[in-house]
Every structure is written in structure tokens, then in C-alpha cells.
Enzyme design. Structure first.
Site, short mmCIF file in Angstrom:
data_model
loop_
_atom_site.label_atom_id
_atom_site.label_comp_id
_atom_site.label_asym_id
_atom_site.label_seq_id
_atom_site.Cartn_x
_atom_site.Cartn_y
_atom_site.Cartn_z
CG ASP A 8 -1.69 1.22 1.43
OD1 ASP A 8 -2.24 1.71 0.43
OD2 ASP A 8 -1.77 1.71 2.59
CG ASP A 10 -1.22 7.76 0.38
OD1 ASP A 10 -0.11 8.00 -0.12
OD2 ASP A 10 -2.29 8.10 -0.14
N GLY A 18 -3.70 12.12 6.50
CA GLY A 18 -5.13 12.25 6.78
C GLY A 18 -5.88 12.92 5.66
CE1 TYR A 20 -8.24 10.58 -2.17
CE2 TYR A 20 -9.50 12.33 -1.13
CZ TYR A 20 -9.43 11.06 -1.69
OH TYR A 20 -10.57 10.30 -1.75
CB THR A 51 -1.66 3.28 -4.23
OG1 THR A 51 -2.13 4.45 -3.57
CG2 THR A 51 -1.19 3.64 -5.62
CB CYS A 90 -8.06 2.09 -7.98
SG CYS A 90 -9.80 2.61 -8.04
CG HIS A 92 -12.27 4.00 -10.87
ND1 HIS A 92 -11.50 2.87 -11.08
CD2 HIS A 92 -12.47 4.57 -12.09
CE1 HIS A 92 -11.27 2.75 -12.38
NE2 HIS A 92 -11.83 3.77 -13.01
CB CYS A 101 -9.28 -1.42 -9.78
SG CYS A 101 -10.06 -0.07 -10.67
NE ARG A 102 -12.54 3.51 -2.66
CZ ARG A 102 -11.80 4.54 -2.25
NH1 ARG A 102 -10.99 5.15 -3.08
NH2 ARG A 102 -11.87 4.96 -1.01
CE LYS A 103 -5.17 -0.39 -1.91
NZ LYS A 103 -3.88 -0.05 -1.28
#
Ligand SMILES: [Mg+2]
Ligand SMILES: [Zn+2]
Length: 166
Positions: A8, A10, A18, A20, A51, A90, A92, A101-103
Site C-alpha cells: 500500500d 499512503d 489524513g 489526499y 494504491t 485505482c 476511481h 479495482c479500488r481496494k
């Protein structure tokens, strides 16, 4: 069949703030990030970043800026005699639309597994959120949950040794 450590980003590679990371000035490598990357390589694992970057769909930054941010990371790796083998992100965000795709979904991991002929049961995903671990489990990969921004070199080392001794 090859092995990989999926990182991962960040909170694991760079400081989780905390919010983006919208510019390269906000990208601060964590003290043991390079050592973790080197440890993985030394033990024969590929190093692949996985990520969520939903800030792109939210128009907080674009793919050009994301690539600039990742170039900072790559430059830092090269300066220290190492590298990142690949980066999957990802773009999105669920407030805009759903994706696979987004975890905690696992499509990024599955793409990486296919691209590099990885054996998922020989891989580790290290992340600081449950969604990282959930994505790993869906792909048949061992999840290693760590505290955001905290040292994790020894935890990764233990997990790598456990995997290699199987
Ligand atoms: Mg994270
Ligand atoms: Zn996605």
C-alpha cells in the site's frame, strides 16, 4: 512462479497525512520505506505498489501529477540503489462510480499476479487499512496489517521469513 510484496502507499511508503497527497511536496517517505523495499528484493520478491487514488476522480489532482509524485518515489529508490517494479493505482471513487479495482476489491492485485506470473500464496500485501487486507484475501494473498506511519521493517521481515520457511 514468482513472489511479490504488494505495498500500500499512503501510511506505508509515505506519510499518511489524513488527506489526499495532491502534489509532490506532500509526499514524504517514511524512514523505513526504502529498507522494506530492499528487504523484499533481497529475499527474491518483486516490489509492487497497489494504491487507491480516488482523488483523481474527485479532480483533486490528475494522472500527470500522480506520475510526478511517483517519480519522486522512484528517484528516491534509485538514489538508494533500489527500485519499484511496478505501480498499480485505482483512480476511481465510490461517490462518482463503482469499480472493481479500488481496494477492498482485488482487481489491481489480480492484474499484477497475472502480469508477473505470481503465485498468490507466495505473496504478501502490507497495508495500514483493513481494506488492504481484504483485497489481499480476495486475491489469495497473505495480508499484513501495520499501523499507519509506524515502523514495520521487523514485521515484514518476520512475515517474509515465515513464508520462505513453508
Ligand atoms: Mg494506506
Ligand atoms: Zn478503480
Amino acid at each position: 512462479m514468482q513472489r511479490a510484496v504488494f505495498f500500500d502507499r499512503d501510511g506505508v511508503i509515505n506519510r499518511e497525512m489524513g488527506d489526499y497527497v495532491t502534489q509532490k511536496e506532500d509526499f514524504h517517505l517514511l524512514p523505513d520505506a526504502i529498507d522494506c523495499i530492499k528487504l523484499a528484493h533481497k529475499n527474491g520478491f518483486k516490489v509492487i505498489l497497489i494504491t487507491n487514488q480516488g482523488g483523481i476522480d474527485k479532480k483533486l489532482y490528475d494522472e500527470k501529477i500522480l506520475n510526478e509524485i511517483h517519480q519522486v518515489l522512484i528517484n528516491e529508490c534509485v538514489k538508494n540503489g533500489t527500485t519499484i517494479d511496478d505501480i498499480f493505482y485505482c483512480r476511481h471513487h465510490p461517490t462518482i462510480g463503482n469499480c472493481l479495482c479500488r481496494k477492498p476489491n482485488s482487481l489491481m492485485l489480480e492484474k499484477a499476479i497475472a502480469k508477473y506470473h505470481l503465485n498468490p500464496s507466495h505473496c504478501i500485501m502490507i497495508g495500514d487499512h483493513q481494506r488492504d487486507i481484504d483485497a489481499a484475501l480476495k486475491a489469495g494473498v497473505l495480508g499484513l496489517l501495520v499501523q499507519p506511519n509506524k515502523p514495520k521493517l521487523h514485521l515484514l521481515n518476520e512475515q517474509i521469513n515465515a513464508l520462505l520457511s513453508k
